[in-house]
Enzyme design. Sequence first.
Site, PDB file in Angstrom:
ATOM      1  N   THR A 108       0.817  -1.218   0.000  1.00 50.35           N
ATOM      2  CA  THR A 108       0.000   0.000   0.000  1.00 50.35           C
ATOM      3  C   THR A 108       0.850   1.267   0.000  1.00 50.35           C
ATOM      4  O   THR A 108       0.304   2.368  -0.011  1.00 50.35           O
ATOM      5  CB  THR A 108      -0.944   0.026   1.211  1.00 50.35           C
ATOM      6  OG1 THR A 108      -0.225  -0.435   2.349  1.00 50.35           O
ATOM      7  CG2 THR A 108      -2.150  -0.860   0.986  1.00 50.35           C
ATOM      8  N   THR A 111       6.675   1.686   2.366  1.00 54.04           N
ATOM      9  CA  THR A 111       8.088   1.974   2.099  1.00 54.04           C
ATOM     10  C   THR A 111       8.210   3.312   1.367  1.00 54.04           C
ATOM     11  O   THR A 111       9.086   4.128   1.687  1.00 54.04           O
ATOM     12  CB  THR A 111       8.707   0.855   1.233  1.00 54.04           C
ATOM     13  OG1 THR A 111       8.374  -0.388   1.825  1.00 54.04           O
ATOM     14  CG2 THR A 111      10.202   0.993   1.106  1.00 54.04           C
ATOM     15  N   HIS A 331     -19.203 -25.131 -15.952  1.00 52.48           N
ATOM     16  CA  HIS A 331     -18.934 -24.519 -14.646  1.00 52.48           C
ATOM     17  C   HIS A 331     -18.993 -22.984 -14.768  1.00 52.48           C
ATOM     18  O   HIS A 331     -19.716 -22.315 -14.030  1.00 52.48           O
ATOM     19  CB  HIS A 331     -17.546 -24.987 -14.172  1.00 52.48           C
ATOM     20  CG  HIS A 331     -17.184 -24.553 -12.799  1.00 52.48           C
ATOM     21  ND1 HIS A 331     -17.229 -25.397 -11.717  1.00 52.48           N
ATOM     22  CD2 HIS A 331     -16.778 -23.360 -12.321  1.00 52.48           C
ATOM     23  CE1 HIS A 331     -16.850 -24.747 -10.643  1.00 52.48           C
ATOM     24  NE2 HIS A 331     -16.570 -23.504 -10.986  1.00 52.48           N
ATOM     25  N   GLU A 332     -18.238 -22.432 -15.710  1.00 56.20           N
ATOM     26  CA  GLU A 332     -18.189 -20.972 -15.857  1.00 56.20           C
ATOM     27  C   GLU A 332     -19.540 -20.422 -16.331  1.00 56.20           C
ATOM     28  O   GLU A 332     -19.942 -19.333 -15.913  1.00 56.20           O
ATOM     29  CB  GLU A 332     -17.080 -20.557 -16.835  1.00 56.20           C
ATOM     30  CG  GLU A 332     -15.671 -20.918 -16.397  1.00 56.20           C
ATOM     31  CD  GLU A 332     -15.336 -20.475 -14.987  1.00 56.20           C
ATOM     32  OE1 GLU A 332     -15.812 -19.410 -14.550  1.00 56.20           O
ATOM     33  OE2 GLU A 332     -14.609 -21.221 -14.291  1.00 56.20           O
ATOM     34  N   HIS A 335     -21.723 -20.006 -13.301  1.00 56.21           N
ATOM     35  CA  HIS A 335     -21.382 -18.768 -12.548  1.00 56.21           C
ATOM     36  C   HIS A 335     -21.995 -17.550 -13.242  1.00 56.21           C
ATOM     37  O   HIS A 335     -22.614 -16.702 -12.606  1.00 56.21           O
ATOM     38  CB  HIS A 335     -19.864 -18.558 -12.521  1.00 56.21           C
ATOM     39  CG  HIS A 335     -19.108 -19.431 -11.557  1.00 56.21           C
ATOM     40  ND1 HIS A 335     -19.504 -19.635 -10.266  1.00 56.21           N
ATOM     41  CD2 HIS A 335     -17.944 -20.125 -11.710  1.00 56.21           C
ATOM     42  CE1 HIS A 335     -18.632 -20.427  -9.654  1.00 56.21           C
ATOM     43  NE2 HIS A 335     -17.670 -20.750 -10.512  1.00 56.21           N
TER      44      HIS A 335
HETATM   45  P1  ATP Z   1       5.131  -4.248   2.099  1.00 55.18           P
HETATM   46  O1  ATP Z   1       4.292  -4.153   3.324  1.00 55.18           O
HETATM   47  O2  ATP Z   1       4.880  -5.515   1.339  1.00 55.18           O
HETATM   48  O3  ATP Z   1       6.576  -3.968   2.334  1.00 55.18           O
HETATM   49  P2  ATP Z   1       4.637  -1.565   1.248  1.00 55.18           P
HETATM   50  O4  ATP Z   1       3.353  -1.107   1.852  1.00 55.18           O
HETATM   51  O5  ATP Z   1       5.890  -1.095   1.881  1.00 55.18           O
HETATM   52  O6  ATP Z   1       4.617  -3.137   1.083  1.00 55.18           O
HETATM   53  P3  ATP Z   1       5.704  -0.388  -1.105  1.00 55.18           P
HETATM   54  O7  ATP Z   1       6.953  -1.209  -1.058  1.00 55.18           O
HETATM   55  O8  ATP Z   1       5.817   1.020  -0.663  1.00 55.18           O
HETATM   56  O9  ATP Z   1       4.584  -1.124  -0.286  1.00 55.18           O
HETATM   57  O10 ATP Z   1       5.066  -0.431  -2.552  1.00 55.18           O
HETATM   58  C1  ATP Z   1       5.537  -1.286  -3.568  1.00 55.18           C
HETATM   59  C2  ATP Z   1       5.359  -0.611  -4.918  1.00 55.18           C
HETATM   60  O11 ATP Z   1       3.971  -0.473  -5.194  1.00 55.18           O
HETATM   61  C3  ATP Z   1       5.910   0.791  -4.946  1.00 55.18           C
HETATM   62  O12 ATP Z   1       7.241   0.803  -5.365  1.00 55.18           O
HETATM   63  C4  ATP Z   1       5.007   1.489  -5.937  1.00 55.18           C
HETATM   64  O13 ATP Z   1       5.444   1.244  -7.253  1.00 55.18           O
HETATM   65  C5  ATP Z   1       3.690   0.799  -5.753  1.00 55.18           C
HETATM   66  N1  ATP Z   1       2.806   1.513  -4.806  1.00 55.18           N
HETATM   67  C6  ATP Z   1       2.333   1.012  -3.642  1.00 55.18           C
HETATM   68  N2  ATP Z   1       1.525   1.895  -3.038  1.00 55.18           N
HETATM   69  C7  ATP Z   1       1.487   2.973  -3.828  1.00 55.18           C
HETATM   70  C8  ATP Z   1       0.822   4.231  -3.742  1.00 55.18           C
HETATM   71  N3  ATP Z   1       0.017   4.515  -2.698  1.00 55.18           N
HETATM   72  N4  ATP Z   1       1.010   5.127  -4.731  1.00 55.18           N
HETATM   73  C9  ATP Z   1       1.803   4.825  -5.777  1.00 55.18           C
HETATM   74  N5  ATP Z   1       2.453   3.666  -5.917  1.00 55.18           N
HETATM   75  C10 ATP Z   1       2.304   2.748  -4.972  1.00 55.18           C
END
Ligand code: ATP
Length: 486
Positions: A108, A111, A331-332, A335
């Site tokens: 999300t 990082t 099946h599909e 659904h």
């Molecule tokens: P984890 O918990 O698995 O470590 P995380 O929450 O730290 O994940 P990130 O590593 O920040 O997630 O995100 C991985 C990639 O997904 C980022 O490099 C980016 O490309 C994309 N991404 C995730 N969230 C966003 C966001 N809110 N906006 C834009 N890009 C995003």
Amino acid sequence: MKEMAAGVLLGLIIFLAFIGINVTPLILITLLVGGFYFFYLGQGTVKFDNIGTDIKVGTGITFEHIGGQDSAIKELEEALEFIIKPEAIKKMGIRPLKGVLLVGPPGTGKTLMAKAAASYTGSAFIATSGSEFIEVYAGMGAKRVRQLFNDARKKASKQNSGSAIIFIDELEILGGKRGSHNSHMEYDQTLNQLLVEMDGISFRSEPSILIIGATNRADMLDSALLRPGRFDRHVQVTLPDRVGRRRILDIHAGNKPVEDSSILDEIAASTFGFSGAHLESLTNEAAILALRENAQSISRSHFHEAIDKVILGEKLDKKPSPAEIERVSFHESGHALISELVKPGSVSSLTIIPRGSALGFMRKTAQNDQYLYIREELEGDIMVALAGAAAEEIKYGNYSTGAASDFEQCWKLAMQIVETGLSSLGVVKRTDSPDEVIYKECKEIIGSLEKKTKEILLIHQDSLFSLAETILAEESLDRDRFIELL
Ligand code: ATP
């Protein structure tokens, strides 16, 4: 330094051997000391970042690069004030903020937020993960924690920055409740060391250090980590809503030739539950598909195929037998038929081309984000899930293992009905209700819906058969063709 010492030692051994002195004991001692250094002391030595190789402060990522997390970013920015305005904070006698915890599902943007925080505050940035601290050698985790803080200070001074941000991903591995690991005390010692280092952070010390931890299991963290003065700021990072998903798609499709920007509105609407990482992967896959077809721009169909790929995996070369393919068609079709009857307009396409672990699948049309459900809606979803097996039963008199994941889904939905007080049991407390009572209620809900689903399919048996036969011949049906057949 190490290399010089090794060179001098080697030269010395060769010289002593040359002048006729027995060098065997010296070689043995050297090997022994070298081995000890390498296998024991060396284990704790990891560079947490390439200190000093880039003199640029910050990470190049800013809050502008993050979509769908406006309120989380606002909360984080507020928490970062103390790095930006240290004098004002000191004057007011406010104690420094030592830790911010980002809590939310994987992918999300936790990082990204930590990196953007470093750019925003002009801090040196060091990233690590809880799993890097867990060692089989006693004491090494604690040593790594010490080294992490030292590395952060060194990096900040190399970059002439007054502050450093340490990002620890998967904090629950390093900071899980003490005493909960029965293997050894190593985990506890490592956590204790982190607490000691956090307590050592003060206004007086330069550079100031802020720790940003990320976890999706805040409930697993030791309470000592969460108490005031440590990770006492919690920022919830949630899955993006529709507007957020649109913004994230914009960010990641910005450098890609998308045929028409209205496609992104549609994709944002049909990706409820996708994380930022899913959406990033989706835009990337769509671009790869367009490239494979030598297309000049990325079209709606590329995005649709990319969604399927992100959800289910690559198309597979595996070829099921003709009998299996026929079964999948029924099946599909089951659904799709029930889905359209229960919720008109809900079927977007269906296919019997294997992808990931699925031999076929039905895709739903874009829906508005939904967080609340009434019982009828959950029952409708259960019926759609049960319809695959019911259609197989109508055609063959039995169903196959292909319905296993559908049943799992049904069970989850039935449990949701019971646990949220929507069943005939009324309001229940899950932990205080006997398992048999809950089980029986779920069984009853699923049993009656199974009967109802089969009855409806029998009424529409002709449609079911013609749908199955067409998909068997054409492999995939889009919505227009599906409606035409019905
Ligand atoms: P984890 O918990 O698995 O470590 P995380 O929450 O730290 O994940 P990130 O590593 O920040 O997630 O995100 C991985 C990639 O997904 C980022 O490099 C980016 O490309 C994309 N991404 C995730 N969230 C966003 C966001 N809110 N906006 C834009 N890009 C995003």
